[in-house]
Enzyme design. Structure first.
Site, PDB file in Angstrom:
ATOM      1  N   ASP A  68      -7.973  -5.757  -6.098  1.00 12.93           N
ATOM      2  CA  ASP A  68      -7.872  -4.546  -5.292  1.00 12.93           C
ATOM      3  C   ASP A  68      -8.323  -3.344  -6.107  1.00 12.93           C
ATOM      4  O   ASP A  68      -7.818  -3.107  -7.201  1.00 12.93           O
ATOM      5  CB  ASP A  68      -6.423  -4.356  -4.835  1.00 12.93           C
ATOM      6  CG  ASP A  68      -6.197  -3.044  -4.108  1.00 12.93           C
ATOM      7  OD1 ASP A  68      -7.155  -2.520  -3.508  1.00 12.93           O
ATOM      8  OD2 ASP A  68      -5.053  -2.544  -4.135  1.00 12.93           O
TER       9      ASP A  68
ATOM     10  N   HIS B 276      -6.183  -6.098  -1.599  1.00 11.87           N
ATOM     11  CA  HIS B 276      -5.156  -5.078  -1.355  1.00 11.87           C
ATOM     12  C   HIS B 276      -3.954  -5.619  -0.591  1.00 11.87           C
ATOM     13  O   HIS B 276      -2.824  -5.255  -0.886  1.00 11.87           O
ATOM     14  CB  HIS B 276      -5.795  -3.917  -0.587  1.00 11.87           C
ATOM     15  CG  HIS B 276      -4.912  -2.711  -0.461  1.00 11.87           C
ATOM     16  ND1 HIS B 276      -4.488  -2.007  -1.554  1.00 11.87           N
ATOM     17  CD2 HIS B 276      -4.394  -2.083   0.625  1.00 11.87           C
ATOM     18  CE1 HIS B 276      -3.746  -0.980  -1.148  1.00 11.87           C
ATOM     19  NE2 HIS B 276      -3.669  -1.017   0.163  1.00 11.87           N
TER      20      HIS B 276
ATOM     21  N   SER C 267       0.827  -1.199   0.000  1.00 13.10           N
ATOM     22  CA  SER C 267       0.000   0.000   0.000  1.00 13.10           C
ATOM     23  C   SER C 267       0.875   1.268   0.000  1.00 13.10           C
ATOM     24  O   SER C 267       1.674   1.454  -0.908  1.00 13.10           O
ATOM     25  CB  SER C 267      -0.973  -0.030   1.190  1.00 13.10           C
ATOM     26  OG  SER C 267      -1.975   0.947   1.043  1.00 13.10           O
TER      27      SER C 267
END
Length: 367
Positions: A286, A339, A78
């Site tokens: 994601d 994610h 991320s």
């Protein structure tokens, strides 16, 4: 264990089966981390985070010299698309002229579903949503017309359109499009809009809050309760200073973020050219930092393709995803992962880290 009460279980695909792991809560203020100077929480940003992490690592290796000769790698997901390359650059640059005691045997890094470039990440995010039937043709084309993501401030019209775009993620999970949402009455889930932070570089940072593990979309609710239990904190030797706020998935004590470059492409290019091993992985369900965004960003590096796009396989004779090898960088997708790849596809995630550490290509045929 009572029915309906979550319980712990061993993760048979944990990464510590492949390497010694060191987890660092960063920046200060997240998780159980703390500072004795409250004003520190007002001066945080990318630069100070990288400097603090580098200072921590230098001192950690001095405290545990038995690990100093080991090959050292960094991994993150991320917004670690900023943190990991920036810390890598700190180590890479300092290793050239630092005292022997400060030298780190750094070999490379891996980042997943990583925010690396405001322009391409935002562009890819919108295109992915449209291509996966999340937003309408009308909204998609309006954003394409009115939003220039290379600008620090794309303007009120664009921001209003983006608000409409984010509305859909109040009813489905942005971080994994095809999993159910948590519908328990006591859920701590809040609207994604309450986590929307405008970054200094023009980026919209959405700190992750709820991310399903396996088929349980309420795991964030369970874990927030779990990590605030006194017996758990005692067992972890955590929160020994009794910080004045609860453990949360998204820290509210960090009030400002003072620097966030709009792109990490020059840093990535520098580190690739410096000979570090660099892998980028991407879970392909994601919606926050989708595979579309990552592919656009990697194209900006202008690297020569060494091995063309092809599937890779897991031990279950199933396609684990696709991979392409550039000159100095390997890109891997993980089929069906959201994610945070290890949460959704632990077997495939372990295969990726195993081959990354061994510097071997992933299996190109079923076995």
């Amino acid at each position: 264990m009572q029915k309906g009460v979550p319980e712990l279980r061993f993760n048979k695909q944990a990464w510590n089966r492949e390497a010694n792991l060191l987890f660092v809560e960063s920046p200060v203020g997240v998780g159980y981390s703390y500072t004795n100077t409250s004003s520190d929480l007002q001066i945080l940003g990318d630069k100070i985070t990288a400097e603090d992490n580098y200072a921590f690592l230098v001192n950690w290796f001095k405290k545990f010299p038995q690990f100093k000769s080991h090959d050292f790698y960094i991994a993150g997901e991320s917004y670690a698309g900023h943190y990991v390359p920036q810390l890598s650059e700190q180590i890479f640059d300092n290793n050239k002229a630092c005292p022997k005691d400060n030298y780190i045997n750094f070999k490379g890094f891996m980042i997943g579903n990583a925010w690396m470039d405001d322009d391409t990440d935002n562009k890819g995010m919108i295109e992915y949503a449209w291509d996966h039937a999340v937003i309408s043709d009308e909204l998609y084309h309006a954003i394409k017309i009115h939003c220039n993501f290379s600008l620090v401030d794309p303007g009120d019209t664009c921001n209003n359109l983006l608000n409409k775009y984010y509305d859909v993620y109040d009813i489905i999970d942005m971080y994994s499009l095809y999993v159910p949402t948590c519908v328990e009455n006591n859920t701590t889930r809040r609207s994604l809009r309450s986590y929307r932070i405008k970054g200094p570089g023009g980026s919209t940072i959405l700190p992750k809050f709820r991310q399903p593990m396996g088929y349980d979309p309420c795991v964030s609710d369970y874990s927030e309760v779990y990590f605030n239990r006194k017996d758990v904190q005692k067992a972890l030797h955590a929160n020994t200073t009794h910080i004045g706020y609860n453990w949360t998935h998204c820290s509210d004590v960090i009030g400002n973020w003072n620097d966030s470059p709009s792109t990490l492409v020059p840093t990535l290019k520098k580190l690739v050219e410096g000979g570090l091993r660099v892998w980028v992985m991407s879970g392909d369900t994601d919606g926050r930092v989708p595979v579309t965004s990552t592919r656009y960003t990697l194209h900006k590096l202008g690297l020569k393709t060494v091995q063309e796009w092809k599937p890779w396989y897991t031990g279950q004779q199933q396609v684990g995803g696709w991979t392409v090898v550039y000159d100095g960088l390997t890109f891997v997708t993980i089929r069906g992962a959201g994610h945070e790849v290890p949460e959704f596809k632990p077997t495939q995630a372990r295969a990726v880290i195993e081959h990354f550490l061994a510097n071997k290509q992933l299996p190109s045929s079923a076995y």
